[in-house]
Design an enzyme around this catalytic site. Structure first.
Site, short mmCIF file in Angstrom:
data_model
loop_
_atom_site.label_atom_id
_atom_site.label_comp_id
_atom_site.label_asym_id
_atom_site.label_seq_id
_atom_site.Cartn_x
_atom_site.Cartn_y
_atom_site.Cartn_z
N THR A 125 43.71 -2.85 73.58
CA THR A 125 44.00 -2.83 74.95
C THR A 125 43.41 -3.95 75.89
O THR A 125 42.49 -4.20 75.81
CB THR A 125 43.80 -1.35 75.51
OG1 THR A 125 43.96 -1.08 76.72
CG2 THR A 125 42.21 -1.16 75.08
N ASP A 126 44.32 -3.84 76.96
CA ASP A 126 43.48 -4.91 78.00
C ASP A 126 42.42 -4.27 78.79
O ASP A 126 41.65 -5.23 79.23
CB ASP A 126 44.83 -5.43 79.01
CG ASP A 126 45.25 -4.28 80.01
OD1 ASP A 126 45.09 -3.06 79.36
OD2 ASP A 126 46.11 -4.53 80.76
N TYR A 150 36.67 5.44 77.11
CA TYR A 150 37.96 4.99 76.10
C TYR A 150 38.09 3.76 75.85
O TYR A 150 38.00 3.18 74.79
CB TYR A 150 39.33 5.36 76.93
CG TYR A 150 40.48 4.57 76.52
CD1 TYR A 150 40.95 5.08 75.14
CD2 TYR A 150 41.12 3.60 77.13
CE1 TYR A 150 42.05 4.11 74.66
CE2 TYR A 150 42.25 2.77 76.70
CZ TYR A 150 42.62 2.99 75.53
OH TYR A 150 43.84 2.59 75.01
N LYS A 154 37.73 1.66 72.33
CA LYS A 154 38.56 0.59 71.76
C LYS A 154 37.84 -0.89 71.45
O LYS A 154 38.34 -1.31 70.55
CB LYS A 154 39.78 0.18 72.89
CG LYS A 154 40.43 1.51 73.26
CD LYS A 154 41.43 1.98 71.90
CE LYS A 154 42.33 0.96 71.29
NZ LYS A 154 43.15 1.90 70.33
P1 NAD Z 1 49.77 8.37 72.43
O1 NAD Z 1 48.52 9.02 72.98
O2 NAD Z 1 50.92 8.48 72.77
O3 NAD Z 1 49.82 8.67 70.85
C1 NAD Z 1 48.58 8.63 69.94
C2 NAD Z 1 49.04 9.12 68.46
O4 NAD Z 1 47.85 9.08 67.74
C3 NAD Z 1 49.40 10.66 68.50
O5 NAD Z 1 50.78 10.83 67.94
C4 NAD Z 1 48.20 11.36 67.97
O6 NAD Z 1 48.78 12.77 67.43
C5 NAD Z 1 47.80 10.17 66.91
N1 NAD Z 1 46.55 10.78 66.55
C6 NAD Z 1 45.27 10.68 67.54
N2 NAD Z 1 44.23 10.90 66.74
C7 NAD Z 1 44.39 10.73 65.28
C8 NAD Z 1 43.80 10.72 64.11
N3 NAD Z 1 42.67 10.91 64.29
N4 NAD Z 1 44.71 10.65 62.78
C9 NAD Z 1 45.85 10.25 63.09
N5 NAD Z 1 46.49 10.20 64.12
C10 NAD Z 1 46.03 10.57 65.41
O7 NAD Z 1 49.28 6.88 72.28
P2 NAD Z 1 50.09 5.23 72.66
O8 NAD Z 1 50.19 5.37 74.27
O9 NAD Z 1 51.21 5.46 72.06
O10 NAD Z 1 49.10 4.41 72.39
C11 NAD Z 1 49.04 3.90 70.98
C12 NAD Z 1 47.96 2.87 70.75
O11 NAD Z 1 48.40 1.68 71.73
C13 NAD Z 1 46.55 3.34 71.06
O12 NAD Z 1 45.64 2.78 70.09
C14 NAD Z 1 46.12 2.78 72.35
O13 NAD Z 1 45.02 2.69 72.35
C15 NAD Z 1 47.17 1.35 72.36
N6 NAD Z 1 47.55 1.23 73.80
C16 NAD Z 1 48.17 1.94 74.37
C17 NAD Z 1 48.55 1.43 75.85
C18 NAD Z 1 49.63 2.11 76.82
O14 NAD Z 1 49.84 1.83 77.64
N7 NAD Z 1 50.11 3.30 76.27
C19 NAD Z 1 48.58 -0.02 76.02
C20 NAD Z 1 47.39 -0.60 75.44
C21 NAD Z 1 47.21 -0.21 73.99
O1 DAU Z 2 45.85 -1.02 80.35
C1 DAU Z 2 46.35 -0.36 79.23
C2 DAU Z 2 45.85 1.00 79.11
O2 DAU Z 2 46.93 1.78 79.89
C3 DAU Z 2 46.08 2.01 77.74
O3 DAU Z 2 45.04 1.30 76.87
C4 DAU Z 2 45.67 3.49 77.85
O4 DAU Z 2 45.84 3.99 76.51
C5 DAU Z 2 46.65 4.05 78.74
O5 DAU Z 2 46.47 5.21 78.92
C6 DAU Z 2 46.60 3.31 80.20
O6 DAU Z 2 45.55 3.47 80.91
P1 DAU Z 2 45.38 3.72 82.40
O7 DAU Z 2 44.32 4.30 82.82
O8 DAU Z 2 45.97 2.49 83.19
O9 DAU Z 2 46.86 4.70 82.50
P2 DAU Z 2 47.20 5.92 83.33
O10 DAU Z 2 48.48 6.08 83.33
O11 DAU Z 2 46.04 6.85 82.98
O12 DAU Z 2 46.86 5.59 84.92
C7 DAU Z 2 47.38 4.26 85.51
C8 DAU Z 2 46.82 4.09 86.91
O13 DAU Z 2 47.23 5.22 87.73
C9 DAU Z 2 45.38 4.02 86.94
O14 DAU Z 2 44.88 3.03 87.91
C10 DAU Z 2 45.02 5.69 87.37
C11 DAU Z 2 46.09 6.10 88.33
N1 DAU Z 2 46.68 7.31 87.98
C12 DAU Z 2 46.81 7.89 87.12
C13 DAU Z 2 46.96 9.33 86.88
C14 DAU Z 2 47.09 10.10 85.53
C15 DAU Z 2 46.60 7.90 89.35
O15 DAU Z 2 46.49 7.41 90.24
N2 DAU Z 2 46.72 9.41 89.35
C16 DAU Z 2 47.14 9.91 87.95
O16 DAU Z 2 47.22 11.35 88.08
#
Ligand code: NAD
Ligand code: DAU
Length: 345
Positions: A125-126, A150, A154
């Protein structure tokens, strides 16, 4: 020749979008999806391919070495999405993040080494760079400075990947994507939470002043990048994935209220997230040199996401169940109760 992809966490947001794309784009692909189905895993996300003979679902934990070893034997390529992913939950329960994100990644790497897989794509992740001052961007060679449990987990997983690359020559590639937005994202995250709260005429809890910036990457653009990194990336290398789509959180809230035709008075400034990183910004030149470019700007990506939640009320009403409400009350109850009226816009 057919290729088997072992994909972990495929029932989550990005994993499900990636699997749907992979099976659509690559006729020679077979997918094994290993997912524990935590609160974030959702089988509705892949219901359209449940009967596809190229797709197999296995419910299980990436920390289960015996199961992982067995599945790895049949795999050519691995993509590791499985993780605990929500920063706010990591503040409440950091141990679960270390267990899955760090230890689970080690279990996968060790099994991949034994099975001599062709390629292992690890999702970082960034956030591993930490807070990035205005005017600067993070490059892949920059030092890691994670600031939340978190992000630290990572970063720890990445260090395990690095060790397996250097010590055993395992062909791992690492992606560091920005904030994804799009269909099937769990409602705990900013865009789905604010969209579904708006549709329920509930307050939008903006942390602090709302002047934090994120780079909003449409999930399909990210999946296209991940496919490219998996197949064309250099083993041992790290690739940032950012679109340069920066918006302040408060502007995201305004956009969502405009798209859902709800009043600005729903915005409620609440107590900030502890240790909140104000800005993430990555330089993606290395990935762009492989031929990738995002197809959506921030507004287009968020608009597509909001439209999906408008059209798929059945999906998110199921996710916003009793246990989500319990989490919501713990996370927001006191903060919303303490939000002062003069902090409302
Ligand atoms: P998510 O939370 O939507 O999904 C995570 C999935 O992993 C779920 O289906 C959950 O059941 C599964 N999981 C959790 N623990 C597990 C375990 N112990 N064994 C097997 N499965 C398990 O996540 P996402 O937002 O789709 O993110 C996917 C990946 O990308 C993660 O590694 C996250 O850190 C990374 N990432 C996400 C974002 C974002 O913006 N969502 C950005 C950058 C990186
Ligand atoms: O940058 C990549 C990451 O983006 C991933 O690695 C993470 O898995 C993903 O969850 C996400 O993290 P953030 O913390 O940036 O995402 P989130 O949606 O939780 O929050 C986005 C921004 O909004 C952050 O600055 C916090 C703010 N926020 C979030 C929530 C849930 C609020 O102001 N209110 C809220 O209720």
């Amino acid at each position: 020749m057919a290729s088997t992809y072992l994909i972990t966490g495929g029932c989550g947001f990005i994993g499900s979008n990636f699997i749907l794309r992979l099976l659509r784009q690559r006729q020679d692909a077979n997918v094994i999806n290993l997912d524990k189905l935590t609160y974030a895993g959702n089988q509705d996300n892949l219901r359209d391919i449940a009967g596809d003979p190229r797709y197999r679902f296995v419910q299980g934990d990436i920390t289960d070495a015996a199961l992982v070893g067995e599945l790895m034997e049949g795999a050519d390529r691995v993509v590791n999405f499985a993780a605990e992913t929500h920063v706010d939950r990591s503040l409440m329960e950091p141990g679960a993040f270390i267990q899955t994100d760090v230890y689970g990644t080690y279990v996968l790497l060790e099994a991949a080494r034994q099975a001599r897989v062709e390629r292992f794509l690890h999702m970082s992740t960034d956030e591993v760079y930490g807070d990035v001052p205005e005017g600067q961007t993070s490059r892949e060679t920059d030092a890691l400075n994670p600031r939340s449990p978190y992000a630290a987990s990572k970063a720890g997983a990445e260090m395990q990947c690095r060790a397996y690359i250097e010590t055993y020559g395992l062909p791992v590639v690492i992606a560091r994507p920005a904030n994804n937005v799009g269909p099937r994202q769990h409602v705990e995250k900013l865009v789905p939470l604010f969209t579904t709260n708006a549709l329920r005429d509930e307050p939008l809890p903006v942390y602090g002043d709302g002047r934090q910036q994120r780079d909003w990457l449409f999930v399909e653009d990210n999946c296209e990048a991940l496919d490219l990194i998996l197949h064309e990336g250099e083993p041992g290398e790290v690739y940032n994935v950012g679109a340069g789509n920066h918006l302040y959180n408060i502007d995201v809230a305004h956009l969502i209220l405009d798209l859902t035709e709800k009043p600005r008075s729903l915005i409620t400034h609440v107590e900030d997230r502890a240790g909140h990183d104000r800005r993430y910004a990555v330089n993606s030149d290395k990935l762009r040199a492989l031929g990738w470019a995002p197809r959506h700007d921030a507004t287009a990506g968020i608009q597509k996401a909001v439209e999906w939640y408008l059209q798929n009320r059945w999906w998110w009403e199921k996710v916003r169940d009793e246990s989500f409400q319990e989490y919501y009350d713990k996370q927001y109850g006191k903060r919303l109760a303490e939000a002062k009226p003069d902090h409302r816009e």
